[in-house]
Design a protein around this motif. Sequence first.
Motif, PDB file in Angstrom:
ATOM      1  N   TYR A   1      45.186  38.449  51.580  1.00 44.56           N
ATOM      2  CA  TYR A   1      46.157  39.536  51.417  1.00 44.56           C
ATOM      3  C   TYR A   1      45.467  40.895  51.291  1.00 44.56           C
ATOM      4  O   TYR A   1      45.959  41.910  51.790  1.00 44.56           O
ATOM      5  CB  TYR A   1      47.021  39.290  50.167  1.00 44.56           C
ATOM      6  N   ASN A   2      44.328  40.915  50.618  1.00 44.55           N
ATOM      7  CA  ASN A   2      43.692  42.188  50.284  1.00 44.55           C
ATOM      8  C   ASN A   2      42.840  42.792  51.397  1.00 44.55           C
ATOM      9  O   ASN A   2      42.612  43.997  51.419  1.00 44.55           O
ATOM     10  CB  ASN A   2      42.826  42.018  49.027  1.00 44.55           C
TER      11      ASN A   2
ATOM     12  N   GLU B   1      36.186  37.638  54.537  1.00 37.00           N
ATOM     13  CA  GLU B   1      35.795  39.061  54.506  1.00 37.00           C
ATOM     14  C   GLU B   1      34.845  39.393  55.643  1.00 37.00           C
ATOM     15  O   GLU B   1      34.970  40.449  56.291  1.00 37.00           O
ATOM     16  CB  GLU B   1      35.146  39.377  53.153  1.00 37.00           C
TER      17      GLU B   1
ATOM     18  N   ALA C   1      44.496  35.388  47.944  1.00 36.83           N
ATOM     19  CA  ALA C   1      44.506  36.784  47.492  1.00 36.83           C
ATOM     20  C   ALA C   1      43.534  37.611  48.323  1.00 36.83           C
ATOM     21  O   ALA C   1      43.797  38.770  48.656  1.00 36.83           O
ATOM     22  CB  ALA C   1      44.141  36.854  46.015  1.00 36.83           C
ATOM     23  N   THR C   2      42.406  36.995  48.689  1.00 34.24           N
ATOM     24  CA  THR C   2      41.426  37.674  49.558  1.00 34.24           C
ATOM     25  C   THR C   2      42.033  37.963  50.916  1.00 34.24           C
ATOM     26  O   THR C   2      41.843  39.052  51.481  1.00 34.24           O
ATOM     27  CB  THR C   2      40.169  36.797  49.728  1.00 34.24           C
TER      28      THR C   2
ATOM     29  N   ARG D   1      41.783  44.097  55.203  1.00 29.28           N
ATOM     30  CA  ARG D   1      42.552  44.904  56.163  1.00 29.28           C
ATOM     31  C   ARG D   1      42.829  44.095  57.435  1.00 29.28           C
ATOM     32  O   ARG D   1      42.357  44.406  58.525  1.00 29.28           O
ATOM     33  CB  ARG D   1      41.761  46.173  56.506  1.00 29.28           C
TER      34      ARG D   1
END
Length: 388
Positions: A327-328, A217, A324-325, A330
Amino acid sequence: MICLVTQHFNINRILLLIIGLWPYHRSPLVELHLILLFGTLMTFIIFQLTTFITSECTLDLIYKVLSSAFLFICFAIKYNSFWINADILRSSLKQLQDVCNEITDKNEIAIIEKYGRKAKHITIGLILLGICCQFIFILIYIWPYILIFKTKSRSHSPSYIETEYFIDEEKYFYLITLHRHAAICIGLLAMVATGTMLITYLQHVFAMFNIACYRIEQAINISQKGGFKNEEKGCKEISRAVNIHRNAMKLSNFLISNFEGSFFFLIAAGMICFCCNLLRIASFTDDIGQLILSLTILLILYVYLFLSNYTAQKITIYNEYVFATVYNVRWYMVPIRIQKMILFLLQKGTMSFNVILGGIFVASMQSVASLTSASISYFTVLYSTRQD
């Protein structure tokens, strides 16, 4: 810098030191301490099995002896697994400490500390559960004496755990009682100490997976700001995320794979113990002490089965959460160079990462249900043959 042994493993260290299984500072005195405790546990198992030598071998006797003997065999397996794998445990802790030494970001340190506190809470909870089980074992033996005192009778307490010491059990009653409760205490302490050590270790592995998500992130947020320097920082953060994610998988695999043989024998012994105690409960007449003993043993087995599979399943869940992070976030708004790096992560996410316990099944809650179902099926078959 985070010192794991003194900050997060301090309770586990004390528990393992008590039973001589702490992998550091293995002096001759510690080895003697370990041999004495393990010898107490093993001799109690032997003196249970010697019952078959002096007593008529009936189905009731077999189920009664095996229902308790295999619990202590489970204790001995766990004790022995940490004894023979001391070098593995020491190496695992060193590798984990090396990873933590590289963590300098205050948010990442906070993640490590969060999971460290959670591990301590679990450890304290299991210690309290172990104390309760020890209290129950003691209570079912002293309760008949309370009744004897009230009724002023001189009859002796019933033997809930069958043993044969080949001596005058009336004369050496207190020594036999001391041996029995010492073995129970050592066994429960070994189960709690070794189990909580593994849980605490894996909690730190979970923290590493969480840090990998945090770094991904951060990399995306930095890269979105634009500029060559931010792009370089973003690439560096992605690399660091991949590195700690790889280390998390490596550490969990390294530890669990080296305990594979122990888990296999533990599962086999646990299922036999589970079936025998179900048979003891099914044949309950009016012996409340025996019923409480069997229910307590089943509680110990099921809690251990549940926690081991639940903790191992969370490794798979946290691994999937990393992807999953990916994929989520941007990722499509970052420079092409970082998008290519993320593409490799997404491809890696198509492969599931599972923990294999005992080399025979994937650790998960579904496996808990399967093992429980299999044990009940074996119990049903044995009970039907007994009825016949």
